[in-house]
Design a protein around this motif. Sequence first.
Motif, PDB file in Angstrom:
ATOM      1  N   VAL A   1     -78.546 -27.539 -35.669  1.00  0.00           N
ATOM      2  CA  VAL A   1     -77.671 -27.196 -36.785  1.00  0.00           C
ATOM      3  C   VAL A   1     -77.699 -25.668 -36.960  1.00  0.00           C
ATOM      4  O   VAL A   1     -78.674 -25.105 -37.465  1.00  0.00           O
ATOM      5  CB  VAL A   1     -78.123 -27.902 -38.083  1.00  0.00           C
ATOM      6  N   PHE A   2     -76.627 -25.018 -36.518  1.00  0.00           N
ATOM      7  CA  PHE A   2     -76.510 -23.560 -36.654  1.00  0.00           C
ATOM      8  C   PHE A   2     -76.016 -23.252 -38.060  1.00  0.00           C
ATOM      9  O   PHE A   2     -74.963 -23.731 -38.478  1.00  0.00           O
ATOM     10  CB  PHE A   2     -75.537 -22.998 -35.610  1.00  0.00           C
ATOM     11  N   HIS A   3     -76.792 -22.443 -38.806  1.00  0.00           N
ATOM     12  CA  HIS A   3     -76.426 -22.212 -40.200  1.00  0.00           C
ATOM     13  C   HIS A   3     -76.239 -20.750 -40.569  1.00  0.00           C
ATOM     14  O   HIS A   3     -75.782 -20.460 -41.681  1.00  0.00           O
ATOM     15  CB  HIS A   3     -77.421 -22.893 -41.150  1.00  0.00           C
ATOM     16  N   HIS A   4     -76.538 -19.808 -39.677  1.00  0.00           N
ATOM     17  CA  HIS A   4     -76.345 -18.407 -40.038  1.00  0.00           C
ATOM     18  C   HIS A   4     -76.296 -17.548 -38.781  1.00  0.00           C
ATOM     19  O   HIS A   4     -77.102 -17.734 -37.868  1.00  0.00           O
ATOM     20  CB  HIS A   4     -77.495 -17.928 -40.935  1.00  0.00           C
ATOM     21  N   THR A   5     -75.348 -16.614 -38.749  1.00  0.00           N
ATOM     22  CA  THR A   5     -75.266 -15.630 -37.669  1.00  0.00           C
ATOM     23  C   THR A   5     -75.087 -14.263 -38.307  1.00  0.00           C
ATOM     24  O   THR A   5     -74.303 -14.114 -39.259  1.00  0.00           O
ATOM     25  CB  THR A   5     -74.087 -15.929 -36.718  1.00  0.00           C
ATOM     26  N   ARG A   6     -75.809 -13.273 -37.788  1.00  0.00           N
ATOM     27  CA  ARG A   6     -75.731 -11.922 -38.360  1.00  0.00           C
ATOM     28  C   ARG A   6     -75.913 -10.892 -37.257  1.00  0.00           C
ATOM     29  O   ARG A   6     -76.806 -11.010 -36.422  1.00  0.00           O
ATOM     30  CB  ARG A   6     -76.844 -11.748 -39.397  1.00  0.00           C
ATOM     31  N   ILE A   7     -75.040  -9.890 -37.278  1.00  0.00           N
ATOM     32  CA  ILE A   7     -75.170  -8.708 -36.423  1.00  0.00           C
ATOM     33  C   ILE A   7     -75.331  -7.518 -37.366  1.00  0.00           C
ATOM     34  O   ILE A   7     -74.595  -7.405 -38.358  1.00  0.00           O
ATOM     35  CB  ILE A   7     -73.922  -8.507 -35.522  1.00  0.00           C
ATOM     36  N   GLU A   8     -76.284  -6.652 -37.076  1.00  0.00           N
ATOM     37  CA  GLU A   8     -76.484  -5.466 -37.911  1.00  0.00           C
ATOM     38  C   GLU A   8     -75.184  -4.659 -37.957  1.00  0.00           C
ATOM     39  O   GLU A   8     -74.490  -4.517 -36.941  1.00  0.00           O
ATOM     40  CB  GLU A   8     -77.626  -4.614 -37.364  1.00  0.00           C
ATOM     41  N   ASP A   9     -74.861  -4.146 -39.140  1.00  0.00           N
ATOM     42  CA  ASP A   9     -73.595  -3.433 -39.357  1.00  0.00           C
ATOM     43  C   ASP A   9     -73.338  -2.338 -38.326  1.00  0.00           C
ATOM     44  O   ASP A   9     -72.221  -2.173 -37.847  1.00  0.00           O
ATOM     45  CB  ASP A   9     -73.547  -2.835 -40.763  1.00  0.00           C
ATOM     46  N   ALA A  10     -74.355  -1.589 -37.971  1.00  0.00           N
ATOM     47  CA  ALA A  10     -74.188  -0.481 -37.026  1.00  0.00           C
ATOM     48  C   ALA A  10     -73.781  -0.954 -35.632  1.00  0.00           C
ATOM     49  O   ALA A  10     -73.322  -0.145 -34.813  1.00  0.00           O
ATOM     50  CB  ALA A  10     -75.487   0.327 -36.940  1.00  0.00           C
ATOM     51  N   PHE A  11     -73.918  -2.250 -35.361  1.00  0.00           N
ATOM     52  CA  PHE A  11     -73.606  -2.784 -34.040  1.00  0.00           C
ATOM     53  C   PHE A  11     -72.409  -3.728 -34.051  1.00  0.00           C
ATOM     54  O   PHE A  11     -72.112  -4.364 -33.048  1.00  0.00           O
ATOM     55  CB  PHE A  11     -74.841  -3.487 -33.460  1.00  0.00           C
ATOM     56  N   GLY A  12     -71.715  -3.791 -35.172  1.00  0.00           N
ATOM     57  CA  GLY A  12     -70.544  -4.649 -35.273  1.00  0.00           C
ATOM     58  C   GLY A  12     -69.396  -4.159 -34.419  1.00  0.00           C
ATOM     59  O   GLY A  12     -69.330  -2.984 -34.042  1.00  0.00           O
ATOM     60  N   GLY A  13     -68.478  -5.048 -34.099  1.00  0.00           N
ATOM     61  CA  GLY A  13     -67.274  -4.682 -33.355  1.00  0.00           C
ATOM     62  C   GLY A  13     -67.478  -4.472 -31.874  1.00  0.00           C
ATOM     63  O   GLY A  13     -66.584  -3.956 -31.196  1.00  0.00           O
ATOM     64  N   ARG A  14     -68.597  -4.860 -31.347  1.00  0.00           N
ATOM     65  CA  ARG A  14     -68.887  -4.662 -29.923  1.00  0.00           C
ATOM     66  C   ARG A  14     -68.894  -5.967 -29.127  1.00  0.00           C
ATOM     67  O   ARG A  14     -69.249  -5.979 -27.957  1.00  0.00           O
ATOM     68  CB  ARG A  14     -70.247  -3.984 -29.749  1.00  0.00           C
ATOM     69  N   GLY A  15     -68.554  -7.056 -29.785  1.00  0.00           N
ATOM     70  CA  GLY A  15     -68.564  -8.346 -29.100  1.00  0.00           C
ATOM     71  C   GLY A  15     -69.941  -8.975 -28.978  1.00  0.00           C
ATOM     72  O   GLY A  15     -70.112  -9.970 -28.270  1.00  0.00           O
ATOM     73  N   LEU A  16     -70.921  -8.416 -29.668  1.00  0.00           N
ATOM     74  CA  LEU A  16     -72.287  -8.924 -29.555  1.00  0.00           C
ATOM     75  C   LEU A  16     -72.438 -10.324 -30.149  1.00  0.00           C
ATOM     76  O   LEU A  16     -73.151 -11.160 -29.601  1.00  0.00           O
ATOM     77  CB  LEU A  16     -73.269  -7.960 -30.228  1.00  0.00           C
ATOM     78  N   ALA A  17     -71.767 -10.584 -31.267  1.00  0.00           N
ATOM     79  CA  ALA A  17     -71.878 -11.906 -31.894  1.00  0.00           C
ATOM     80  C   ALA A  17     -71.354 -12.982 -30.949  1.00  0.00           C
ATOM     81  O   ALA A  17     -71.971 -14.047 -30.810  1.00  0.00           O
ATOM     82  CB  ALA A  17     -71.130 -11.936 -33.222  1.00  0.00           C
ATOM     83  N   GLY A  18     -70.251 -12.731 -30.301  1.00  0.00           N
ATOM     84  CA  GLY A  18     -69.697 -13.697 -29.355  1.00  0.00           C
ATOM     85  C   GLY A  18     -70.641 -13.959 -28.197  1.00  0.00           C
ATOM     86  O   GLY A  18     -70.844 -15.112 -27.800  1.00  0.00           O
ATOM     87  N   ARG A  19     -71.220 -12.902 -27.645  1.00  0.00           N
ATOM     88  CA  ARG A  19     -72.169 -13.075 -26.535  1.00  0.00           C
ATOM     89  C   ARG A  19     -73.409 -13.832 -27.000  1.00  0.00           C
ATOM     90  O   ARG A  19     -73.935 -14.685 -26.282  1.00  0.00           O
ATOM     91  CB  ARG A  19     -72.541 -11.721 -25.936  1.00  0.00           C
ATOM     92  N   LEU A  20     -73.874 -13.509 -28.205  1.00  0.00           N
ATOM     93  CA  LEU A  20     -75.041 -14.181 -28.767  1.00  0.00           C
ATOM     94  C   LEU A  20     -74.783 -15.674 -28.928  1.00  0.00           C
ATOM     95  O   LEU A  20     -75.567 -16.516 -28.473  1.00  0.00           O
ATOM     96  CB  LEU A  20     -75.395 -13.551 -30.116  1.00  0.00           C
ATOM     97  N   VAL A  21     -73.675 -16.012 -29.581  1.00  0.00           N
ATOM     98  CA  VAL A  21     -73.371 -17.418 -29.839  1.00  0.00           C
ATOM     99  C   VAL A  21     -73.101 -18.163 -28.538  1.00  0.00           C
ATOM    100  O   VAL A  21     -73.569 -19.294 -28.357  1.00  0.00           O
ATOM    101  CB  VAL A  21     -72.212 -17.545 -30.849  1.00  0.00           C
ATOM    102  N   GLN A  22     -72.395 -17.554 -27.607  1.00  0.00           N
ATOM    103  CA  GLN A  22     -72.160 -18.214 -26.318  1.00  0.00           C
ATOM    104  C   GLN A  22     -73.489 -18.551 -25.642  1.00  0.00           C
ATOM    105  O   GLN A  22     -73.681 -19.669 -25.164  1.00  0.00           O
ATOM    106  CB  GLN A  22     -71.323 -17.337 -25.395  1.00  0.00           C
ATOM    107  N   GLY A  23     -74.396 -17.601 -25.606  1.00  0.00           N
ATOM    108  CA  GLY A  23     -75.700 -17.861 -24.993  1.00  0.00           C
ATOM    109  C   GLY A  23     -76.469 -18.951 -25.713  1.00  0.00           C
ATOM    110  O   GLY A  23     -77.102 -19.805 -25.082  1.00  0.00           O
TER     111      GLY A  23
END
Length: 104
Positions: free
Chosen positions: A32-54
């Motif tokens: 059960v995935f309940h929270h995803t967070r990327i530090e503000d300074a690293f937003g907009g780089r596609g990191l959340a998508g790569r994280l969730v895909q992995g």
Amino acid sequence: MVPVPGRSRYEIHVGGVPVGRTVYLDRGGQRVFHHTRIEDAFGGRGLAGRLVQGALEDTRASGMRIVPVCPYVGKYLEKHGGTYGDITDPVTPDVLDWLDRRLA
């Protein structure tokens, strides 16, 4: 993406430093995935998508099913069509009640 099972999360690192996470709790055969967070300074780089895909690929490999309570995980699943449809369970009131009790 780095799994951190002792903390029920996956992290993404930049330069060896963790800059984002997606957090889950296991419920039987469901993750059960309940929270995803990327530090503000690293937003907009596609990191959340790569994280969730992995994280979703690792969940598949572990034989678990996905429950996307986290809005970002839910949107990722919608965007990627049926890639994970075979292992995705709906968010139900029962799951939400269980999650509330576990997080309290």
